[in-house]
Design a protein around this motif. Structure first.
Motif, PDB file in Angstrom:
ATOM      1  N   ALA A  64      -0.423   7.357   7.112  1.00 28.09           N
ATOM      2  CA  ALA A  64      -1.817   7.150   7.518  1.00 28.09           C
ATOM      3  C   ALA A  64      -1.987   6.076   8.575  1.00 28.09           C
ATOM      4  O   ALA A  64      -2.885   6.172   9.419  1.00 28.09           O
ATOM      5  CB  ALA A  64      -2.660   6.781   6.290  1.00 28.09           C
ATOM      6  N   LEU A  65      -1.147   5.035   8.535  1.00 25.11           N
ATOM      7  CA  LEU A  65      -1.333   3.875   9.414  1.00 25.11           C
ATOM      8  C   LEU A  65      -0.279   3.763  10.513  1.00 25.11           C
ATOM      9  O   LEU A  65      -0.340   2.869  11.343  1.00 25.11           O
ATOM     10  CB  LEU A  65      -1.347   2.586   8.572  1.00 25.11           C
ATOM     11  N   HIS A  66       0.698   4.643  10.480  1.00 24.18           N
ATOM     12  CA  HIS A  66       1.758   4.676  11.488  1.00 24.18           C
ATOM     13  C   HIS A  66       2.463   3.325  11.631  1.00 24.18           C
ATOM     14  O   HIS A  66       2.802   2.900  12.742  1.00 24.18           O
ATOM     15  CB  HIS A  66       1.215   5.153  12.839  1.00 24.18           C
ATOM     16  N   CYS A  67       2.639   2.648  10.516  1.00 22.34           N
ATOM     17  CA  CYS A  67       3.329   1.356  10.554  1.00 22.34           C
ATOM     18  C   CYS A  67       4.839   1.581  10.604  1.00 22.34           C
ATOM     19  O   CYS A  67       5.335   2.641  10.226  1.00 22.34           O
ATOM     20  CB  CYS A  67       2.943   0.496   9.340  1.00 22.34           C
ATOM     21  N   GLU A  68       5.542   0.568  11.074  1.00 24.58           N
ATOM     22  CA  GLU A  68       6.989   0.671  11.211  1.00 24.58           C
ATOM     23  C   GLU A  68       7.736   0.056  10.043  1.00 24.58           C
ATOM     24  O   GLU A  68       8.934   0.230   9.909  1.00 24.58           O
ATOM     25  CB  GLU A  68       7.423   0.031  12.523  1.00 24.58           C
ATOM     26  N   GLY A  69       7.030  -0.697   9.201  1.00 22.25           N
ATOM     27  CA  GLY A  69       7.665  -1.329   8.053  1.00 22.25           C
ATOM     28  C   GLY A  69       6.638  -1.609   6.981  1.00 22.25           C
ATOM     29  O   GLY A  69       5.435  -1.404   7.171  1.00 22.25           O
ATOM     30  N   CYS A 107      -2.902  -3.330   0.601  1.00 24.26           N
ATOM     31  CA  CYS A 107      -3.409  -2.902  -0.699  1.00 24.26           C
ATOM     32  C   CYS A 107      -2.835  -3.768  -1.802  1.00 24.26           C
ATOM     33  O   CYS A 107      -1.856  -4.494  -1.592  1.00 24.26           O
ATOM     34  CB  CYS A 107      -3.012  -1.449  -0.975  1.00 24.26           C
ATOM     35  N   LEU A 108      -3.442  -3.667  -2.969  1.00 20.89           N
ATOM     36  CA  LEU A 108      -2.924  -4.284  -4.183  1.00 20.89           C
ATOM     37  C   LEU A 108      -2.567  -3.173  -5.154  1.00 20.89           C
ATOM     38  O   LEU A 108      -3.346  -2.230  -5.328  1.00 20.89           O
ATOM     39  CB  LEU A 108      -3.975  -5.189  -4.833  1.00 20.89           C
ATOM     40  N   VAL A 109      -1.393  -3.286  -5.775  1.00 18.02           N
ATOM     41  CA  VAL A 109      -1.012  -2.397  -6.867  1.00 18.02           C
ATOM     42  C   VAL A 109      -1.225  -3.204  -8.144  1.00 18.02           C
ATOM     43  O   VAL A 109      -0.736  -4.328  -8.261  1.00 18.02           O
ATOM     44  CB  VAL A 109       0.452  -1.928  -6.732  1.00 18.02           C
ATOM     45  N   VAL A 110      -1.988  -2.632  -9.085  1.00 11.46           N
ATOM     46  CA  VAL A 110      -2.491  -3.383 -10.238  1.00 11.46           C
ATOM     47  C   VAL A 110      -2.287  -2.574 -11.520  1.00 11.46           C
ATOM     48  O   VAL A 110      -2.566  -1.367 -11.531  1.00 11.46           O
ATOM     49  CB  VAL A 110      -4.005  -3.665 -10.059  1.00 11.46           C
ATOM     50  N   PRO A 111      -1.855  -3.225 -12.607  1.00 13.43           N
ATOM     51  CA  PRO A 111      -1.775  -2.500 -13.880  1.00 13.43           C
ATOM     52  C   PRO A 111      -3.173  -2.320 -14.479  1.00 13.43           C
ATOM     53  O   PRO A 111      -4.051  -3.168 -14.292  1.00 13.43           O
ATOM     54  CB  PRO A 111      -0.924  -3.417 -14.763  1.00 13.43           C
ATOM     55  N   ALA A 123     -13.016   3.486   4.473  1.00 15.33           N
ATOM     56  CA  ALA A 123     -12.273   4.328   5.405  1.00 15.33           C
ATOM     57  C   ALA A 123     -10.765   4.211   5.168  1.00 15.33           C
ATOM     58  O   ALA A 123     -10.042   5.212   5.180  1.00 15.33           O
ATOM     59  CB  ALA A 123     -12.628   3.988   6.848  1.00 15.33           C
ATOM     60  N   LEU A 124     -10.284   2.982   4.970  1.00 14.61           N
ATOM     61  CA  LEU A 124      -8.853   2.789   4.696  1.00 14.61           C
ATOM     62  C   LEU A 124      -8.455   3.469   3.401  1.00 14.61           C
ATOM     63  O   LEU A 124      -7.425   4.163   3.335  1.00 14.61           O
ATOM     64  CB  LEU A 124      -8.516   1.308   4.635  1.00 14.61           C
ATOM     65  N   ALA A 125      -9.257   3.302   2.357  1.00 16.49           N
ATOM     66  CA  ALA A 125      -8.953   3.935   1.072  1.00 16.49           C
ATOM     67  C   ALA A 125      -8.930   5.454   1.213  1.00 16.49           C
ATOM     68  O   ALA A 125      -8.039   6.120   0.675  1.00 16.49           O
ATOM     69  CB  ALA A 125      -9.958   3.493   0.020  1.00 16.49           C
TER      70      ALA A 125
END
Length: 120
Positions: A59-64, A23-27, A110-112
């Motif tokens: 949501a994505l079960h990531c480890e980092g 994702c991108l975090v944006v002002p 779907a990801l969002a």
């Protein structure tokens, strides 16, 4: 994805190395790069990034989580509006060596949706 009144997140049009969910975090206000961001907005970015990282783990079960941000031409900036990349990470995922590939619109939606639900 709404995160707060000053900062939002979105699933970009592409991913790297087959690692989906970045994702991108944006002002919401235009700032060209990190040198232009007001100090008080930094708190909003940190808070949004932490919330997004927690949502990714759920949501994505990531480890980092990895973040990346570029400033100026020599710093590889190619979009002239400040944004922070946030990547879900997995062991030996090859992110830094991976090719850039487009998401389908359905994948992005779907990801969002999954990340939005995890932010609740």
């Amino acid at each position: 994805m709404l995160l707060d009144a000053n900062v939002f997140a979105l699933v970009p049009t592409h991913h790297y190395a087959g690692i989906k969910g970045n994702c991108l975090v944006v002002p919401r206000t235009h700032y060209e790069n990190v040198l232009d961001i007001p100090d008080d907005l930094g708190r909003d970015f940190f808070h949004a990034t932490r919330r997004l990282a927690q949502a990714m783990r759920t949501a994505l079960h990531c480890e980092g989580i990895s973040t990346r941000q570029h400033n100026g031409s020599a710093g590889d900036q190619d979009v002239w509006h400040y944004h922070l990349h946030v990547f879900p990470r997995y062991p030996s995922d090859g992110l830094h060596a991976g090719q850039k590939a487009l998401y389908t619109p359905a994948e992005r939606m779907a990801l969002a949706a999954g990340l939005r639900a995890a932010l609740q």
